[in-house]
Motif scaffolding. Structure first.
Motif, short mmCIF file in Angstrom:
data_model
loop_
_atom_site.label_atom_id
_atom_site.label_comp_id
_atom_site.label_asym_id
_atom_site.label_seq_id
_atom_site.Cartn_x
_atom_site.Cartn_y
_atom_site.Cartn_z
N ILE A 240 0.35 -0.23 0.11
CA ILE A 240 0.49 -0.01 -0.03
C ILE A 240 1.32 1.02 0.11
N CYS B 81 -3.69 -3.42 -5.59
CA CYS B 81 -4.00 -1.62 -5.23
C CYS B 81 -4.64 -0.97 -6.70
N ARG C 272 -3.17 4.31 -4.75
CA ARG C 272 -2.95 3.84 -3.17
C ARG C 272 -4.27 4.44 -2.39
N LEU D 265 -8.59 -0.94 -2.79
CA LEU D 265 -7.81 -2.05 -2.58
C LEU D 265 -9.27 -3.00 -3.17
#
Length: 564
Positions: free
Chosen positions: A346, A386, A390, A393
């Motif tokens: 992430i 992702c 970011r 998800l």
């Protein structure tokens, strides 16, 4: 009466099928014991090629025959049985008395079914061969989430199940067949790279060096190809002889499951069924390797954006974080009670992992416990990805759904609850959702004011485009006749492509939401396991790995149907 030559099933054949199943499933010790006790090395069947999932496919066909046998009534086929079929449980029909129990269809000729010998015992039956609906066989989890479906019978090979027919109804008309001139042009745009001796499961273009392509196969061989630039003469794509990573598996079950380049294209990491992590440089030299995951295959390898760390997700339920410059293990996290199937960065210090326990755990470097947990899936989670910013998800699961989760900076703060619900549930597939991908933003892709889109593909043979904000399905495509193994967007976001067990590759226009191009393998067993799409400077091409051991390369700039 039609007479068919005698068929035989030998113990050697059954043992070799079970041995192949053990290898495909990662049961290395069980495969070794069966091989030793059955003296399979002396069997004439031992050296023969057994396609992946062959035992499951044959059992599925046996289940299909049992369904026909149970519901065939001489000249009629039961249509309203609601009870499912199982390999181990006796089938009990749930006929509705209010509905006519059978639908009369045209009687078919009687066939003399050949004698089948099992351990010296013969049995002969007479049966008819009615047309029946497609039934799905039991699933099996293996490297790259491969599952084999079966067609009902040869005479109804193209008959679709209700869900696929529904998806097709919502799809646009098929594109016109290309002209002979276009077909001739396309033949110059497709090249085959020969070098692997077994199925090619993974492939990845180098993100910085446009001529470098990494591929990996079932036998743990990693090839690094130097693919030539397109020529003015329009010759098919070709390559220099590949460089081969010399650190090979010492076991028979070494299937490559993952290839991942670091961001500057200097290192290539691979995971495999032999539990070894391997990292090599762009010249094919081994950088380092480690067997920290001693108890299970490695399903995923992921470099952090800054290249400092590398994630490995394993069947042993853990995620390892590797210090790449120092070639050492940095941390190991026991994230899941069951196999860990994928991991995703992430940020450069926070990552997520998913597993067969149906959970997504968010971890931070230096913290032994998850900082967040995402629950909601009812079955194994196969992949997580992702988006470019970011902040979101997406996950896909055996429960036939995909889910979108909030992973922005505020959500990851300690002030929010540890367990978070999903933002959207993407429901519509009828079987395992095998692959997911986000549509790139910018260039020819999505505009700044458009909702982000993503695509899913499934073992039900369909792929779907979704609106990530509303969760609406924008279009369903049902061109494949079997499970879809791989899904990839073009870097400019104009197209996405799918490949599957049927040997077909389809390319779809994202904004037009229609099929633009298709290709089918004619060499060896069908099956396209992974596709990667490269766009650097004026180079625009696809690479894909196949069951035949070949690596295909398509010069997209020479495919008329894919031009602006």
């Amino acid at each position: 009466m039609t007479h068919i030559p005698r068929m035989e099933i030998t113990a050697d054949e059954v043992n070799c099928l079970i041995h192949a199943y053990f290898q495909d499933s990662g049961f290395v010790h069980s495969a070794f014991v069966l091989r030793a006790e059955g003296h399979l090395e002396k069997s004439p069947c031992y050296g023969k090629h057994v396609p992946r999932g062959e035992l499951i496919e044959l059992l599925s066909k046996a289940l299909l025959y049992s369904e026909v046998e149970a519901h065939w009534r001489g000249n009629a086929l039961t249509k309203n049985c609601k009870a499912s079929f199982s390999l181990l449980d006796k089938h009990v029909c749930s006929l509705d008395p209010a509905i006519s129990p059978v639908t009369i269809i045209q009687p078919l000729p009687t066939l003399d079914i050949p004698s089948v010998t099992l351990n010296g015992t013969s049995e002969k039956r007479k049966a008819t061969a009615p047309a029946v609906e497609d039934l799905s066989g039991p699933k099996e989890k293996r490297a790259r989430t491969e599952e084999m479906d079966v067609d009902s019978v040869a005479s109804v090979e193209h008959h679709l199940t209700e869900s696929r027919a529904s998806a097709r109804d919502s799809s646009p008309p098929l594109v016109k067949e290309p002209s002979r001139k276009s077909q001739k042009e396309e033949s110059k745009a497709i090249g085959m790279l020969k070098g692997h001796q077994s199925e090619v499961f993974v492939c990845a273009w180098n993100p910085k060096r446009r001529n470098i392509l990494g591929t990996g196969s079932k036998d743990t061989i990693i090839h690094i190809w130097n693919v030539h630039d397109p020529t003015p003469e329009g010759t098919p794509p070709e390559s220099e002889p590949p460089l081969t990573l010399a650190h090979l598996s010492k076991t028979e079950s070494g299937d490559l499951t993952s290839l991942d380049w670091n961001d500057d294209g200097t290192l290539l990491a691979s995971g495999s069924y032999d539990c070894l992590l391997r990292v090599c440089d762009a010249s094919g030299q081994l950088y380092f390797s480690h067997d920290q995951h001693k108890k299970g295959p490695i399903f995923a390898t992921r470099f952090s954006k800054n290249g400092q760390y590398l994630l490995t997700a394993s069947l042993d339920g853990t995620v390892c974080v590797w210090d790449v410059p120092n070639k050492t293990l940095y941390e190991q996290h026991a994230c899941h009670e069951e196999p860990c199937l994928d991991a995703e960065w992430i940020t450069d210090e926070i990552f997520a992992s998913c597993g067969a326990d149906g959970k997504i755990q968010v971890m931070q470097l230096g913290s032994p416990k998850p900082i967040k947990a995402f629950t909601g899936h009812k079955d194994e989670i196969n992949q997580i990805k992702c988006n470019a910013s970011r902040t979101l998800l997406v996950s896909c699961s055996d429960d036939t759904t995909a889910r979108i989760w909030d992973v922005n900076e505020h959500m990851l703060s300690s002030s929010t609850p540890k367990e978070q619900p999903s933002l959207a549930i993407l429901a519509g597939h009828s079987k395992t959702v095998s692959s997911i991908a986000w549509c790139p933003i910018g260039s020819s892709g999505l505009g700044p004011d458009e909702h982000e889109m993503l695509a899913t593909s499934s073992f039900d043979g369909t792929s779907r485009l979704w609106d990530s904000v509303t969760g609406d399905c924008l279009r369903a495509f049902s061109d494949h006749r079997d499970s879809i193994y791989t899904l990839r967007f073009s870097p400019d976001g104009r197209f996405f492509t799918t490949g599957g067990a049927d040997g077909w590759m389809f390319v779809y226009d994202v904004k037009g939401r229609e099929k633009r191009w298709s290709w089918h393998t004619t060499t060896g067993p069908p099956g396209i396991f992974e596709i990667d799409w490269q766009q650097i400077d004026d180079v625009n091409r696809l690479a894909f790995g196949m069951s035949s051991g070949l690596v295909g390369v398509v010069d997209v700039s020479r495919i008329p149907a894919l031009q602006p």
